[in-house]
Motif scaffolding. Structure first.
Motif, PDB file in Angstrom:
ATOM      1  N   LYS A  48       0.853  -1.193   0.000  1.00  6.81           N
ATOM      2  CA  LYS A  48       0.000   0.000   0.000  1.00  6.81           C
ATOM      3  C   LYS A  48       0.885   1.239   0.000  1.00  6.81           C
ATOM      4  O   LYS A  48       1.858   1.322   0.744  1.00  6.81           O
ATOM      5  N   LEU A  49       0.508   2.200  -0.826  1.00  6.57           N
ATOM      6  CA  LEU A  49       1.213   3.472  -0.858  1.00  6.57           C
ATOM      7  C   LEU A  49       0.488   4.472   0.040  1.00  6.57           C
ATOM      8  O   LEU A  49      -0.624   4.223   0.493  1.00  6.57           O
ATOM      9  N   LYS A  50       1.115   5.601   0.286  1.00 11.34           N
ATOM     10  CA  LYS A  50       0.515   6.602   1.176  1.00 11.34           C
ATOM     11  C   LYS A  50      -0.822   7.117   0.667  1.00 11.34           C
ATOM     12  O   LYS A  50      -1.678   7.490   1.441  1.00 11.34           O
ATOM     13  N   ASN A  51      -1.024   7.149  -0.650  1.00 13.59           N
ATOM     14  CA  ASN A  51      -2.288   7.635  -1.212  1.00 13.59           C
ATOM     15  C   ASN A  51      -3.343   6.530  -1.286  1.00 13.59           C
ATOM     16  O   ASN A  51      -4.322   6.654  -1.993  1.00 13.59           O
ATOM     17  N   ASN A  52      -3.113   5.426  -0.550  1.00 11.36           N
ATOM     18  CA  ASN A  52      -4.022   4.285  -0.449  1.00 11.36           C
ATOM     19  C   ASN A  52      -4.139   3.472  -1.733  1.00 11.36           C
ATOM     20  O   ASN A  52      -5.032   2.661  -1.873  1.00 11.36           O
ATOM     21  N   GLN A  53      -3.257   3.696  -2.688  1.00 13.61           N
ATOM     22  CA  GLN A  53      -3.189   2.852  -3.867  1.00 13.61           C
ATOM     23  C   GLN A  53      -2.192   1.736  -3.604  1.00 13.61           C
ATOM     24  O   GLN A  53      -1.434   1.772  -2.640  1.00 13.61           O
ATOM     25  N   GLU A  54      -2.222   0.715  -4.473  1.00 16.35           N
ATOM     26  CA  GLU A  54      -1.275  -0.382  -4.335  1.00 16.35           C
ATOM     27  C   GLU A  54      -0.248  -0.324  -5.449  1.00 16.35           C
ATOM     28  O   GLU A  54      -0.573   0.005  -6.587  1.00 16.35           O
ATOM     29  N   ARG A  55       0.958  -0.657  -5.118  1.00 14.77           N
ATOM     30  CA  ARG A  55       2.002  -0.837  -6.123  1.00 14.77           C
ATOM     31  C   ARG A  55       2.195  -2.343  -6.256  1.00 14.77           C
ATOM     32  O   ARG A  55       2.374  -3.050  -5.265  1.00 14.77           O
ATOM     33  N   VAL A  56       2.146  -2.843  -7.498  1.00 15.88           N
ATOM     34  CA  VAL A  56       2.201  -4.284  -7.743  1.00 15.88           C
ATOM     35  C   VAL A  56       3.304  -4.581  -8.758  1.00 15.88           C
ATOM     36  O   VAL A  56       3.440  -3.886  -9.758  1.00 15.88           O
ATOM     37  N   MET A  57       4.069  -5.640  -8.491  1.00 12.19           N
ATOM     38  CA  MET A  57       5.093  -6.115  -9.423  1.00 12.19           C
ATOM     39  C   MET A  57       4.985  -7.633  -9.518  1.00 12.19           C
ATOM     40  O   MET A  57       4.594  -8.294  -8.562  1.00 12.19           O
ATOM     41  N   ILE A  58       5.357  -8.174 -10.666  1.00 14.22           N
ATOM     42  CA  ILE A  58       5.398  -9.628 -10.850  1.00 14.22           C
ATOM     43  C   ILE A  58       6.853 -10.074 -10.828  1.00 14.22           C
ATOM     44  O   ILE A  58       7.732  -9.363 -11.303  1.00 14.22           O
ATOM     45  N   ALA A  59       7.110 -11.225 -10.243  1.00 11.37           N
ATOM     46  CA  ALA A  59       8.468 -11.756 -10.186  1.00 11.37           C
ATOM     47  C   ALA A  59       8.417 -13.276 -10.307  1.00 11.37           C
ATOM     48  O   ALA A  59       7.407 -13.904 -10.004  1.00 11.37           O
ATOM     49  N   HIS A  60       9.529 -13.835 -10.728  1.00 14.30           N
ATOM     50  CA  HIS A  60       9.664 -15.291 -10.862  1.00 14.30           C
ATOM     51  C   HIS A  60      10.869 -15.735 -10.037  1.00 14.30           C
ATOM     52  O   HIS A  60      11.922 -16.044 -10.568  1.00 14.30           O
ATOM     53  N   PRO A  61      10.728 -15.751  -8.713  1.00 16.35           N
ATOM     54  CA  PRO A  61      11.878 -15.977  -7.842  1.00 16.35           C
ATOM     55  C   PRO A  61      12.230 -17.436  -7.580  1.00 16.35           C
ATOM     56  O   PRO A  61      13.156 -17.713  -6.844  1.00 16.35           O
ATOM     57  N   ASN A  62      11.474 -18.375  -8.151  1.00 18.77           N
ATOM     58  CA  ASN A  62      11.754 -19.796  -7.956  1.00 18.77           C
ATOM     59  C   ASN A  62      11.594 -20.239  -6.505  1.00 18.77           C
ATOM     60  O   ASN A  62      12.343 -21.054  -6.007  1.00 18.77           O
ATOM     61  N   ILE A  63      10.629 -19.687  -5.820  1.00 18.47           N
ATOM     62  CA  ILE A  63      10.260 -20.114  -4.473  1.00 18.47           C
ATOM     63  C   ILE A  63       8.817 -20.586  -4.546  1.00 18.47           C
ATOM     64  O   ILE A  63       7.998 -19.986  -5.208  1.00 18.47           O
ATOM     65  N   VAL A  64       8.510 -21.654  -3.830  1.00 17.72           N
ATOM     66  CA  VAL A  64       7.256 -22.359  -4.093  1.00 17.72           C
ATOM     67  C   VAL A  64       5.998 -21.733  -3.497  1.00 17.72           C
ATOM     68  O   VAL A  64       4.927 -21.889  -4.043  1.00 17.72           O
ATOM     69  N   ASP A  65       6.075 -21.048  -2.373  1.00 18.23           N
ATOM     70  CA  ASP A  65       4.850 -20.530  -1.749  1.00 18.23           C
ATOM     71  C   ASP A  65       5.108 -19.137  -1.197  1.00 18.23           C
ATOM     72  O   ASP A  65       5.887 -18.964  -0.276  1.00 18.23           O
ATOM     73  N   TRP A  66       4.422 -18.170  -1.769  1.00 24.10           N
ATOM     74  CA  TRP A  66       4.583 -16.786  -1.321  1.00 24.10           C
ATOM     75  C   TRP A  66       3.353 -16.277  -0.597  1.00 24.10           C
ATOM     76  O   TRP A  66       3.309 -15.113  -0.213  1.00 24.10           O
ATOM     77  N   ASN A  67       2.352 -17.096  -0.369  1.00 25.82           N
ATOM     78  CA  ASN A  67       1.103 -16.613   0.217  1.00 25.82           C
ATOM     79  C   ASN A  67       1.241 -16.130   1.656  1.00 25.82           C
ATOM     80  O   ASN A  67       0.406 -15.396   2.142  1.00 25.82           O
ATOM     81  N   THR A  68       2.276 -16.526   2.355  1.00 24.86           N
ATOM     82  CA  THR A  68       2.407 -16.141   3.762  1.00 24.86           C
ATOM     83  C   THR A  68       3.646 -15.300   4.022  1.00 24.86           C
ATOM     84  O   THR A  68       4.010 -15.095   5.161  1.00 24.86           O
ATOM     85  N   ARG A  69       4.295 -14.808   2.988  1.00 25.10           N
ATOM     86  CA  ARG A  69       5.545 -14.085   3.170  1.00 25.10           C
ATOM     87  C   ARG A  69       5.365 -12.576   3.022  1.00 25.10           C
ATOM     88  O   ARG A  69       4.509 -12.106   2.310  1.00 25.10           O
ATOM     89  N   SER A  70       6.235 -11.841   3.701  1.00 27.64           N
ATOM     90  CA  SER A  70       6.339 -10.398   3.524  1.00 27.64           C
ATOM     91  C   SER A  70       7.767 -10.014   3.891  1.00 27.64           C
ATOM     92  O   SER A  70       8.534 -10.843   4.349  1.00 27.64           O
ATOM     93  N   ASP A  71       8.137  -8.766   3.677  1.00 27.74           N
ATOM     94  CA  ASP A  71       9.492  -8.360   4.029  1.00 27.74           C
ATOM     95  C   ASP A  71       9.482  -7.092   4.869  1.00 27.74           C
ATOM     96  O   ASP A  71       8.439  -6.475   5.093  1.00 27.74           O
ATOM     97  N   MET A  72      10.643  -6.686   5.338  1.00 28.30           N
ATOM     98  CA  MET A  72      10.732  -5.553   6.258  1.00 28.30           C
ATOM     99  C   MET A  72      10.510  -4.203   5.589  1.00 28.30           C
ATOM    100  O   MET A  72      10.391  -3.189   6.265  1.00 28.30           O
ATOM    101  N   TYR A  73      10.422  -4.160   4.273  1.00 30.46           N
ATOM    102  CA  TYR A  73      10.220  -2.900   3.562  1.00 30.46           C
ATOM    103  C   TYR A  73       8.746  -2.650   3.234  1.00 30.46           C
ATOM    104  O   TYR A  73       8.430  -1.752   2.477  1.00 30.46           O
ATOM    105  N   GLY A  74       7.857  -3.450   3.781  1.00 26.10           N
ATOM    106  CA  GLY A  74       6.433  -3.241   3.584  1.00 26.10           C
ATOM    107  C   GLY A  74       5.842  -3.963   2.387  1.00 26.10           C
ATOM    108  O   GLY A  74       4.668  -3.801   2.093  1.00 26.10           O
ATOM    109  N   TRP A  75       6.642  -4.766   1.691  1.00 28.41           N
ATOM    110  CA  TRP A  75       6.130  -5.528   0.554  1.00 28.41           C
ATOM    111  C   TRP A  75       5.501  -6.818   1.055  1.00 28.41           C
ATOM    112  O   TRP A  75       6.027  -7.490   1.925  1.00 28.41           O
ATOM    113  N   ASN A  76       4.358  -7.154   0.504  1.00 27.64           N
ATOM    114  CA  ASN A  76       3.693  -8.429   0.760  1.00 27.64           C
ATOM    115  C   ASN A  76       3.753  -9.241  -0.523  1.00 27.64           C
ATOM    116  O   ASN A  76       3.874  -8.682  -1.615  1.00 27.64           O
ATOM    117  N   PHE A  77       3.646 -10.537  -0.388  1.00 32.02           N
ATOM    118  CA  PHE A  77       3.766 -11.412  -1.544  1.00 32.02           C
ATOM    119  C   PHE A  77       2.568 -12.340  -1.626  1.00 32.02           C
ATOM    120  O   PHE A  77       2.001 -12.730  -0.614  1.00 32.02           O
TER     121      PHE A  77
END
Length: 134
Positions: free
Chosen positions: A34-63
Motif C-alpha cells: 500500500k502506498l501513502k495515497n491508499n493505492q497499491e504498487r504491484v510487481m510480478i516476479a519469478h523468484p523460484n520459491i514455491v509458496d509466497w502466500n504467507t511471506r512479507s518483508d521488512m520494507y512493507g512488501w507483501n507477496f
C-alpha cells in the motif's frame, strides 16, 4: 527449447485464489504494498520459491503466489470438485469457449479468439461461484 510460457493469473485473480485457500506450489509471485495515497504498487516476479502466500518483508512488501491460469483451474477441479473445461467450437474456426458441468447441465460462455482468453474468463466465473459459496 520453446520459450513459450503459460499465462499467469492476474493480480486480482491471485488475491481471490488466496482468499479461497489456494496453496499449491508455484514459482511466480506478485509483490505488492500500500502506498501513502491508499493505492497499491504491484510487481510480478519469478523468484523460484514455491509458496509466497504467507511471506512479507521488512520494507512493507507483501507477496502472493501467482500460478499459471491452467494450474489455478486444475486446483479448482481437484480441490473444489467443479467439472469444467475449454472447447474449440467446430462451427467457428479459431474460436474457443468455456463450459461448466453441474449435474450434467452444460453451460457455454461467450466465444473467445484464444484458448488462453477462454481459460481466464472461466477462472473469473469459477472464482465468483466459489466466493458466493463462502
Amino acid at each position: 527449447m520453446s520459450t513459450k510460457q503459460l499465462p499467469l493469473v492476474t493480480y486480482g485473480q491471485a488475491k481471490r485464489l488466496k482468499e479461497l485457500g489456494f496453496d499449491w506450489e508455484c514459482i511466480s509471485r506478485y509483490s505488492f504494498k500500500k502506498l501513502k495515497n491508499n493505492q497499491e504498487r504491484v510487481m510480478i516476479a519469478h523468484p523460484n520459491i514455491v509458496d509466497w502466500n504467507t511471506r512479507s518483508d521488512m520494507y512493507g512488501w507483501n507477496f502472493i503466489s501467482a500460478p499459471a491460469v491452467a494450474q489455478a483451474l486444475k486446483w479448482i477441479r481437484d480441490e473444489k470438485g467443479i467439472i469444467c473445461g475449454i472447447d474449440r467450437y467446430a462451427s467457428y474456426e479459431h474460436t474457443c469457449g468455456w463450459w461448466l458441468d453441474n449435474r450434467n447441465i452444460k453451460r457455454y460462455a461467450d466465444a473467445f479468439i484464444t484458448y488462453e482468453g477462454s481459460e481466464s474468463a472461466l477462472l473469473d466465473k469459477l472464482l465468483t461461484i466459489l466466493e458466493k459459496k463462502k
